[in-house]
Design a protein around this motif. Structure first.
Motif, PDB file in Angstrom:
ATOM      1  N   GLU A  77       0.833  -1.206   0.000  1.00  0.00           N
ATOM      2  CA  GLU A  77       0.000   0.000   0.000  1.00  0.00           C
ATOM      3  C   GLU A  77       0.867   1.254   0.000  1.00  0.00           C
ATOM      4  OE1 GLU A  77      -2.953  -0.036   3.040  1.00  0.00           O
ATOM      5  OE2 GLU A  77      -3.679  -2.031   2.539  1.00  0.00           O
ATOM      6  N   GLU A  78       1.961   1.224   0.747  1.00  0.00           N
ATOM      7  CA  GLU A  78       2.869   2.374   0.769  1.00  0.00           C
ATOM      8  C   GLU A  78       3.495   2.600  -0.608  1.00  0.00           C
ATOM      9  OE1 GLU A  78       5.729   1.522   3.752  1.00  0.00           O
ATOM     10  OE2 GLU A  78       4.313   1.693   5.429  1.00  0.00           O
ATOM     11  N   GLN A  79       3.830   1.527  -1.295  1.00  0.00           N
ATOM     12  CA  GLN A  79       4.447   1.663  -2.620  1.00  0.00           C
ATOM     13  C   GLN A  79       3.459   2.171  -3.654  1.00  0.00           C
ATOM     14  OE1 GLN A  79       7.667   1.460  -2.161  1.00  0.00           O
ATOM     15  NE2 GLN A  79       6.990   0.761  -0.137  1.00  0.00           N
ATOM     16  N   LEU A  80       2.212   1.738  -3.544  1.00  0.00           N
ATOM     17  CA  LEU A  80       1.188   2.246  -4.454  1.00  0.00           C
ATOM     18  C   LEU A  80       0.958   3.734  -4.233  1.00  0.00           C
ATOM     19  CD1 LEU A  80      -1.403  -0.687  -4.380  1.00  0.00           C
ATOM     20  CD2 LEU A  80       0.324  -0.202  -6.124  1.00  0.00           C
ATOM     21  N   ASP A  81       0.952   4.151  -2.976  1.00  0.00           N
ATOM     22  CA  ASP A  81       0.819   5.583  -2.668  1.00  0.00           C
ATOM     23  C   ASP A  81       2.008   6.366  -3.222  1.00  0.00           C
ATOM     24  OD1 ASP A  81      -1.596   5.236  -1.386  1.00  0.00           O
ATOM     25  OD2 ASP A  81      -0.731   5.120   0.619  1.00  0.00           O
ATOM     26  N   ALA A  82       3.215   5.795  -3.057  1.00  0.00           N
ATOM     27  CA  ALA A  82       4.418   6.480  -3.546  1.00  0.00           C
ATOM     28  C   ALA A  82       4.395   6.591  -5.071  1.00  0.00           C
ATOM     29  CB  ALA A  82       5.662   5.729  -3.081  1.00  0.00           C
ATOM     30  N   ALA A  83       3.935   5.547  -5.735  1.00  0.00           N
ATOM     31  CA  ALA A  83       3.854   5.583  -7.196  1.00  0.00           C
ATOM     32  C   ALA A  83       2.866   6.641  -7.658  1.00  0.00           C
ATOM     33  CB  ALA A  83       3.452   4.213  -7.725  1.00  0.00           C
ATOM     34  N   TYR A  84       1.773   6.762  -6.932  1.00  0.00           N
ATOM     35  CA  TYR A  84       0.776   7.777  -7.275  1.00  0.00           C
ATOM     36  C   TYR A  84       1.367   9.178  -7.102  1.00  0.00           C
ATOM     37  CZ  TYR A  84      -3.510  10.538  -7.014  1.00  0.00           C
ATOM     38  OH  TYR A  84      -4.479  11.473  -7.214  1.00  0.00           O
ATOM     39  N   GLU A  85       2.070   9.374  -6.007  1.00  0.00           N
ATOM     40  CA  GLU A  85       2.660  10.692  -5.745  1.00  0.00           C
ATOM     41  C   GLU A  85       3.757  11.025  -6.750  1.00  0.00           C
ATOM     42  OE1 GLU A  85       1.587  12.916  -3.634  1.00  0.00           O
ATOM     43  OE2 GLU A  85      -0.016  11.537  -2.996  1.00  0.00           O
ATOM     44  N   GLU A  86       4.479  10.009  -7.199  1.00  0.00           N
ATOM     45  CA  GLU A  86       5.574  10.230  -8.151  1.00  0.00           C
ATOM     46  C   GLU A  86       5.107  10.232  -9.602  1.00  0.00           C
ATOM     47  OE1 GLU A  86       8.854  10.807  -7.664  1.00  0.00           O
ATOM     48  OE2 GLU A  86       8.515  10.950  -5.506  1.00  0.00           O
ATOM     49  N   ASN A  87       3.806  10.010  -9.809  1.00  0.00           N
ATOM     50  CA  ASN A  87       3.248   9.996 -11.164  1.00  0.00           C
ATOM     51  C   ASN A  87       3.912   8.946 -12.056  1.00  0.00           C
ATOM     52  OD1 ASN A  87       1.303  11.944 -10.764  1.00  0.00           O
ATOM     53  ND2 ASN A  87       2.646  13.629 -11.364  1.00  0.00           N
ATOM     54  N   VAL A  88       4.041   7.719 -11.530  1.00  0.00           N
ATOM     55  CA  VAL A  88       4.601   6.641 -12.331  1.00  0.00           C
ATOM     56  C   VAL A  88       3.584   5.510 -12.436  1.00  0.00           C
ATOM     57  CG1 VAL A  88       6.991   7.159 -11.745  1.00  0.00           C
ATOM     58  CG2 VAL A  88       5.708   5.548 -10.333  1.00  0.00           C
ATOM     59  N   MET A  89       3.648   4.771 -13.538  1.00  0.00           N
ATOM     60  CA  MET A  89       2.834   3.579 -13.718  1.00  0.00           C
ATOM     61  C   MET A  89       3.532   2.412 -13.027  1.00  0.00           C
ATOM     62  SD  MET A  89       0.245   1.922 -14.750  1.00  0.00           S
ATOM     63  CE  MET A  89      -0.602   3.276 -15.567  1.00  0.00           C
ATOM     64  N   ILE A  90       2.758   1.439 -12.566  1.00  0.00           N
ATOM     65  CA  ILE A  90       3.342   0.252 -11.950  1.00  0.00           C
ATOM     66  C   ILE A  90       3.088  -0.974 -12.822  1.00  0.00           C
ATOM     67  CG2 ILE A  90       3.154   1.132  -9.595  1.00  0.00           C
ATOM     68  CD1 ILE A  90       0.774  -0.850  -9.247  1.00  0.00           C
ATOM     69  N   LEU A  91       4.000  -1.939 -12.709  1.00  0.00           N
ATOM     70  CA  LEU A  91       3.862  -3.237 -13.353  1.00  0.00           C
ATOM     71  C   LEU A  91       4.098  -4.289 -12.273  1.00  0.00           C
ATOM     72  CD1 LEU A  91       3.497  -5.025 -15.843  1.00  0.00           C
ATOM     73  CD2 LEU A  91       5.949  -4.791 -16.283  1.00  0.00           C
ATOM     74  N   PRO A  92       3.034  -4.842 -11.664  1.00  0.00           N
ATOM     75  CA  PRO A  92       3.196  -5.824 -10.591  1.00  0.00           C
ATOM     76  C   PRO A  92       3.414  -7.232 -11.132  1.00  0.00           C
ATOM     77  CG  PRO A  92       0.880  -5.286 -10.865  1.00  0.00           C
ATOM     78  CD  PRO A  92       1.627  -4.459 -11.869  1.00  0.00           C
ATOM     79  N   LEU A  93       4.180  -8.037 -10.402  1.00  0.00           N
ATOM     80  CA  LEU A  93       4.422  -9.419 -10.811  1.00  0.00           C
ATOM     81  C   LEU A  93       4.823 -10.258  -9.609  1.00  0.00           C
ATOM     82  CD1 LEU A  93       7.979  -9.794 -12.193  1.00  0.00           C
ATOM     83  CD2 LEU A  93       7.046  -7.504 -11.931  1.00  0.00           C
ATOM     84  N   SER A  94       4.609 -11.560  -9.726  1.00  0.00           N
ATOM     85  CA  SER A  94       5.017 -12.523  -8.705  1.00  0.00           C
ATOM     86  C   SER A  94       5.199 -13.864  -9.388  1.00  0.00           C
ATOM     87  CB  SER A  94       3.961 -12.628  -7.596  1.00  0.00           C
ATOM     88  OG  SER A  94       2.748 -13.174  -8.098  1.00  0.00           O
TER      89      SER A  94
END
Length: 507
Positions: free
Chosen positions: A282-299
């Protein structure tokens, strides 16, 4: 850049270009320029690496040309002639211009075994013959060919989504990392996450003098030390509770690299995300939103239920929470492996793609046809994915190999996998009591089942579903063995043959 999508936290934003030009150690920046625009089984037993099936069945029969077929438990011998049809996974296609976006190669489930851990003797041969379809007897050559092919493709990033080693042998990890060092030396960044086979695996083995013996295992700390230069030490953030981290794929895209494996209190096959790790996510998603970057999640493990065939240990436990987080954020795509089958689905039951998240499962590089994924990913979430088969034949010719199986690998790999499935089906039929079938009928039924499973593994069952459903062999399965697991899996394969799972474009 394309226009706004207007959905979710991450997708409805204009993403500014930052000029920090952060570089990884000793190599060029990880992001590429926007490219020119252009245009996209399963084992019925529990033998498939990673997932637990609904019922255990017997082992497989020999599948290599160099070995002798194990006698059937029945008094009559099963047919030994080769399967006539050689199924070429893909036809030649004309060269096309690359689509826009970051070019990312995805490979998974390599299951690499260090060369020094086998003498190629009977113990090793037995493991290959009774395995789940992995071409472990040629894994070194497959990796050599794959490495050269990645260098030629010149991607912006190579993502490896776990099960890097056969069974977590420390020497296998150390040797496998040599391939990654070579790739980064060629200017190709690499980022890895572990799979359920990689850490604290009591099954780690060496094969010498006809025997299988324990090999040194790999701890989480050792995994980090071996692969620290391949993602971890370049992370924007690392989770303190797992080997999860955020990798800066570019200044506009972050990879949310999730460690879904359970190895703290004994290794488990299934996947799970710790409660503490969810807080970090959740913290990383918030940080990505604040930094205006797209995310690519994987596992390594799957986010979504991919198939009726897979029952346990495949989808991350309680993954609804993770799905809700990612869909709410607006992530369009999730990447995983683990199944050894080429597949994808969407969290939206209608597969609309507008309200859910797509998950693409790339098939095992070690299992025929030995393929990987190529993803073009834009910073607004638009993407195009397709698979590509490792060209072992050309590599073998160019490097002066003399093994005919390598020089003609495109002909070798399909019968290899077909024979695994054929043997399992035939053995299952011979063990059914009071089965009123001739040997010829069982032979034809087993051939049909092997063909269906191969196409299912390749994500191409749609090509033969109608033909198989109307075949005499299918009717024999339904009439004489309709309540058996092979019959149920045949129905599942035909039911799930909705599309070619090797290509996906959004939107």
């Amino acid at each position: 850049m394309m226009g706004r999508i207007g959905r979710g936290r991450g997708r409805g934003k204009e993403l500014p270009v930052r000029l920090d030009d952060k570089k990884a150690k000793g190599r060029d920046p990880m992001w590429g320029s926007i490219l020119r625009l252009a245009v996209y089984g399963i084992l019925f037993a529990a033998l498939l690496t990673g997932c637990t099936r609904r019922e255990e069945t017997g082992g497989t029969e020999p599948v290599t040309e160099e070995t002798t077929q194990r006698p059937s438990e029945e008094t009559e011998e099963k047919p030994t002639e080769p399967i006539e049809e050689i199924i070429e996974p893909f036809p030649e296609e004309e060269v096309k211009e690359e689509p826009p976006g970051l070019k990312i190669i995805i490979a998974t489930d390599m299951h690499y075994l260090a060369r020094e851990l086998t003498d190629m003797g009977s113990g090793f041969v037995d493991m290959v013959e009774h395995g789940d379809g992995k071409v472990t007897n040629y894994i070194w050559q497959i990796m050599d060919a794959f490495t050269e092919e990645v260098i030629q493709e010149k991607p912006d990033l190579l993502l490896l989504t776990g099960d890097l080693s056969l069974d977590g042998e420390l020497r296998s990890h150390m040797e496998f990392a040599g391939y990654l060092e070579k790739l980064e030396g060629e200017g190709i960044p690499v980022a890895v996450i572990p799979g359920n086979h990689d850490i604290n695996n009591a099954g780690a083995s060496r094969f010498y003098d006809g025997k299988k013996a324990p090999a040194e295992t790999t701890s989480p700390e050792q995994f980090y030390e071996i692969y620290r230069d391949y993602g971890y030490d370049e992370a924007v953030s690392r989770d303190s509770e797992s080997l999860s981290y955020v990798y800066p794929i570019s200044d506009r895209v972050w990879g949310l690299m999730l460690d879904s494996c359970q190895y703290k209190n004994g290794r488990l096959t299934g996947g799970m995300i710790d409660t503490e790790t969810y807080s970090w996510i959740e913290e990383q998603l918030d940080a990505a939103y604040e930094e205006n970057v797209m995310i690519l999640p994987l596992s390594h493990h799957n986010l979504l239920d991919q198939s009726q065939i897979y029952q346990d240990d495949c989808t991350i436990e309680h993954s609804e929470r993770l799905t809700e987080l990612l869909v709410g954020w607006g992530a369009p795509l999730y990447l995983s492996g683990h199944l050894h089958v080429q597949h994808y689905t969407n969290s939206d039951p209608e597969w609309g793609g507008e309200t859910g998240i797509y998950e693409i499962v790339t098939s095992s590089l070690a299992t025929p046809p030995c393929q990987y994924g190529i993803l073009y990913y834009q910073d607004n979430g638009y993407f195009q994915y397709e698979t590509q088969i490792v060209d072992v034949d050309s590599w073998a010719e160019e490097t002066g190999q003399t093994d005919e199986n390598l020089l003609n690998f495109s002909q070798y790999r399909t019968p290899f996998l077909e024979k695994v499935f054929y043997n399992q089906a035939y053995d299952k039929l011979t063990r059914m009591p009071d089965l009123d079938l001739t040997q010829d009928e069982m032979d034809r039924m087993s051939r049909m089942y092997a063909r269906a499973n191969c196409y299912y593994y390749w994500g191409r069952a749609i090509e033969i579903a109608q033909e198989l459903h109307s075949s005499e062999e299918y009717q024999l399965w339904m009439e004489h063995a309709g309540t058996s697991l092979p019959s149920e899996y045949l129905d599942y394969i035909l039911d799930e043959a909705r599309t070619d799972y090797n290509r996906l474009t959004w939107p």
